[in-house]
Design a protein around this motif. Structure first.
Motif, mmCIF file in Angstrom:
data_model
loop_
_atom_site.group_PDB
_atom_site.id
_atom_site.type_symbol
_atom_site.label_atom_id
_atom_site.label_comp_id
_atom_site.label_asym_id
_atom_site.label_seq_id
_atom_site.Cartn_x
_atom_site.Cartn_y
_atom_site.Cartn_z
ATOM 1 N N SER A 60 0.838 -1.196 0.000
ATOM 2 C CA SER A 60 0.000 0.000 0.000
ATOM 3 C C SER A 60 0.878 1.253 0.000
ATOM 4 O O SER A 60 1.966 1.258 0.573
ATOM 5 C CB SER A 60 -0.911 -0.006 1.223
ATOM 6 N N GLN A 62 0.382 3.813 1.669
ATOM 7 C CA GLN A 62 0.515 4.233 3.070
ATOM 8 C C GLN A 62 1.693 3.541 3.734
ATOM 9 O O GLN A 62 2.478 4.168 4.439
ATOM 10 C CB GLN A 62 -0.760 3.934 3.875
ATOM 11 N N TYR A 65 5.003 4.941 2.487
ATOM 12 C CA TYR A 65 5.213 6.292 3.007
ATOM 13 C C TYR A 65 5.612 6.236 4.486
ATOM 14 O O TYR A 65 6.565 6.894 4.908
ATOM 15 C CB TYR A 65 3.948 7.142 2.831
ATOM 16 N N LEU A 109 2.805 13.653 9.879
ATOM 17 C CA LEU A 109 1.549 13.124 9.349
ATOM 18 C C LEU A 109 0.386 14.084 9.572
ATOM 19 O O LEU A 109 -0.517 14.179 8.739
ATOM 20 C CB LEU A 109 1.246 11.749 9.957
ATOM 21 N N PHE A 118 -4.598 8.452 -0.300
ATOM 22 C CA PHE A 118 -4.246 7.738 0.919
ATOM 23 C C PHE A 118 -5.509 7.435 1.717
ATOM 24 O O PHE A 118 -5.990 8.261 2.484
ATOM 25 C CB PHE A 118 -3.273 8.556 1.774
ATOM 26 N N LEU A 122 -3.114 8.752 6.409
ATOM 27 C CA LEU A 122 -1.797 8.294 6.867
ATOM 28 C C LEU A 122 -1.692 8.189 8.389
ATOM 29 O O LEU A 122 -1.135 7.227 8.905
ATOM 30 C CB LEU A 122 -0.711 9.212 6.324
ATOM 31 N N PHE A 125 -3.495 5.151 9.509
ATOM 32 C CA PHE A 125 -2.722 3.974 9.140
ATOM 33 C C PHE A 125 -1.547 3.786 10.099
ATOM 34 O O PHE A 125 -1.262 2.677 10.549
ATOM 35 C CB PHE A 125 -2.216 4.101 7.695
#
Length: 133
Positions: A60, A62, A65, A109, A118, A122, A125
């Motif tokens: 993913s 996310q 990242y 974030l 996203f 984020l 996540f």
């Protein structure tokens, strides 16, 4: 200026980049604390982390990242702690550095504008990865 050859974080081995960021018990406790939340068996060197990020395009966005952010924050704050110990003789515990990494990740974030790219967001996540259910 005289900089010690031995790692100032663990005093157990000569300081090299690989030792400082991955072999040092202090640094590995910081890195593994975060990386183990995302990986079952986190990579233990810079080349493996970079390869994982580049090769796992199917993961993913996310996850990629968050992993990059964890890696960047950990490296930055470990280096900052190393320099603080050398230049000011102030010492922060591994727990303190982990807390600073966590705070830096959350702040970053929080500063990102929500995006449909996203989903889930984020920060949500990140909490799902790092906090127990």
């Amino acid at each position: 200026m005289s900089v010690p050859e031995v790692c100032v974080l663990c005093s157990a081995a000569p300081e090299t980049h690989h030792h400082l960021f991955f072999e040092c018990s202090f640094s590995s406790s910081v890195w593994n604390y975060f990386a183990s939340k995302v990986w079952d068996n986190p990579p233990q060197d810079i080349h493996s982390v970079a390869a994982w990020i580049n090769l796992h395009r199917s993961s993913s966005p996310q996850a990629r990242y968050i992993i990059r952010l964890m890696f960047q924050s950990s490296i930055y704050l470990i280096w900052k702690e190393r320099n603080k110990r050398i230049f000011t003789t102030q010492v922060t515990s591994a727990f303190g550095v982990r807390s600073a990494v966590d705070r830096q990740i959350r702040d970053r974030l929080l500063s990102i504008k929500p995006s449909p790219a996203f989903q889930p967001p984020l920060l949500q996540f990140f909490f799902a990865c790092t906090r127990p259910p």
